[in-house]
Motif scaffolding. Structure first.
Motif, PDB file in Angstrom:
ATOM      1  N   LEU A 151       0.870  -1.177   0.000  1.00 45.81           N
ATOM      2  CA  LEU A 151       0.000   0.000   0.000  1.00 45.81           C
ATOM      3  C   LEU A 151       0.913   1.234   0.000  1.00 45.81           C
ATOM      4  CD1 LEU A 151      -2.908   0.940   0.025  1.00 45.81           C
ATOM      5  CD2 LEU A 151      -2.952   0.674   2.506  1.00 45.81           C
ATOM      6  N   ASP A 152       0.911   1.938  -1.147  1.00 45.81           N
ATOM      7  CA  ASP A 152       1.861   3.022  -1.411  1.00 45.81           C
ATOM      8  C   ASP A 152       1.347   4.369  -0.898  1.00 45.81           C
ATOM      9  OD1 ASP A 152       4.129   4.207  -2.467  1.00 45.81           O
ATOM     10  OD2 ASP A 152       3.457   4.139  -4.545  1.00 45.81           O
ATOM     11  N   ASP A 153       2.250   5.286  -0.598  1.00 43.76           N
ATOM     12  CA  ASP A 153       1.908   6.656  -0.172  1.00 43.76           C
ATOM     13  C   ASP A 153       0.954   6.641   1.018  1.00 43.76           C
ATOM     14  OD1 ASP A 153       3.363   7.408  -2.391  1.00 43.76           O
ATOM     15  OD2 ASP A 153       1.625   7.797  -3.638  1.00 43.76           O
ATOM     16  N   PHE A 154       1.148   5.705   1.932  1.00 41.63           N
ATOM     17  CA  PHE A 154       0.189   5.505   3.015  1.00 41.63           C
ATOM     18  C   PHE A 154       0.039   6.766   3.862  1.00 41.63           C
ATOM     19  CE2 PHE A 154      -1.169   4.011   7.238  1.00 41.63           C
ATOM     20  CZ  PHE A 154      -2.325   3.332   6.877  1.00 41.63           C
ATOM     21  N   ALA A 208       9.779   3.190   4.920  1.00 39.43           N
ATOM     22  CA  ALA A 208       9.681   4.646   5.026  1.00 39.43           C
ATOM     23  C   ALA A 208      10.195   5.247   3.728  1.00 39.43           C
ATOM     24  CB  ALA A 208      10.499   5.151   6.208  1.00 39.43           C
ATOM     25  N   GLU A 209       9.405   6.122   3.133  1.00 38.08           N
ATOM     26  CA  GLU A 209       9.793   6.759   1.874  1.00 38.08           C
ATOM     27  C   GLU A 209      10.428   8.117   2.126  1.00 38.08           C
ATOM     28  OE1 GLU A 209       5.816   7.041   0.044  1.00 38.08           O
ATOM     29  OE2 GLU A 209       6.619   5.606  -1.387  1.00 38.08           O
ATOM     30  N   GLY A 210      11.251   8.554   1.199  1.00 38.81           N
ATOM     31  CA  GLY A 210      11.790   9.913   1.258  1.00 38.81           C
ATOM     32  C   GLY A 210      12.761  10.149   2.399  1.00 38.81           C
TER      33      GLY A 210
HETATM   34 NA    NA Z   1       5.073   6.493  -2.596  1.00 39.27          NA
END
Ligand code: NA
Ligand code: G
Ligand code: G
Ligand code: MN
Length: 250
Positions: A151-154, A208-210
């Motif tokens: 599940l992306d950009d949660f 964790a993104e970014g």
């Molecule tokens: Na994303």
């Protein structure tokens, strides 16, 4: 402005490329996978990011074809990597709704000779808004084959915790907007901690993104976050450079 006709030509002329951004295991910094990110090698404008043409591709009815190419190319390139390294591919809501999706993915895996467990599909919360019994069925079929679902950009979309209960997600990717001020914004820390705790109890991996600073990585590691992705480790790079990163170990 980019025209639909130009995009149609790009499909015919094979002008798309994939870049790969490493996903690392936070505890030891080792690369455990990559996210495939689409680019258009435009003859005059240079390398264009997906934000410049994905919506147009959807409007033009070209996203199915382009998405199928992405899946095929990502699986082929990942088949050259060590077995412990996975590949994540972003799916457009329109691809998700295509009744042929399971077949397309089966074919991409078979033709590349890639084990299903090495492929991860990234689906956003917005995509989940448009589920019906067929798409739910497709998700479970893919999950049954061992394909992983993330599940992306949660936290940025129409977050509904009921998605986590109803669908077979293997991973949550925490949107980078929650990571940016980690260690400075108390609320962000609370949210990130809560997501990690929830995922852990439900048996899901968290990415964790970014992640851009050593301090963010340190905090996330202390929170028990399993994986991270971001400029601290690497920007998205070509397949050749990603292959070198795998050899040198970041
Ligand atoms: Na994303
Ligand atoms: O590569 P960049 O950092 O600009 O990515 C921007 C967004 O484009 C990403 O958040 C991702 O969701 C989307 N994206 C990247 N590659 C693909 C792709 O192959 N298919 C679809 N549908 N979206 C993609
Ligand atoms: O699928 P998604 O929307 O998560 O796409 C990832 C996007 O995030 C890509 O466009 C990629 O270039 C971008 N990105 C990856 N790492 C970082 C980072 O550390 N900082 C920022 N600002 N963007 C990043
Ligand atoms: Mn993504």
């Amino acid at each position: 402005r980019i025209l639909q006709s130009a995009l149609r030509q790009a499909v015919l002329r094979d002008e798309f490329r994939l870049e790969y951004q490493p996903l690392v295991n936070l505890a030891d910094g080792r690369i455990v996978g990559a996210e495939a990110l689409l680019r258009w090698q435009h003859p005059e404008r240079g390398l264009l990011p997906p934000g410049d043409f994905i919506a147009l591709a959807e409007d033009a009815g070209l996203i199915g074809q382009i998405g199928e190419w992405v899946l095929g190319q990502a699986c082929r390139e990942a088949a050259n990597w060590p077995e412990h390294v996975g590949i994540a591919v972003n799916l457009s809501p329109l691809q998700f709704r295509d009744s042929g999706l399971v077949e397309i993915i089966d074919r991409a895996l078979a033709q590349a000779g890639l084990a299903p467990g090495r492929l991860e599909l990234e689906i956003t919360e917005t995509t989940m808004l448009e589920t019906n019994s067929e798409t739910v069925d497709a998700l479970w079929q893919l999950h049954g084959r061992g394909v992983r679902v993330a599940l992306d950009d949660f936290g940025t979309g129409y977050s509904s915790l009921s998605y986590l209960r109803r669908f077979p997600f293997d991973k949550i990717k925490i949107d980078r907007s929650f990571i940016r001020d980690l260690g400075y914004e108390k609320d962000d820390s609370s949210i990130v901690l809560a997501i990690i705790g929830l995922a852990e109890r439900m048996g899901m991996v968290v990415t964790a993104e970014g992640v851009e600073t050593p301090r963010q990585a340190e905090i996330l590691n202390s929170y028990g976050c399993g994986q991270a992705q971001g400029y601290l480790f690497s920007r998205p790079v070509s397949a050749a450079v990603f292959g070198e990163l795998l050899v040198t170990g970041t």
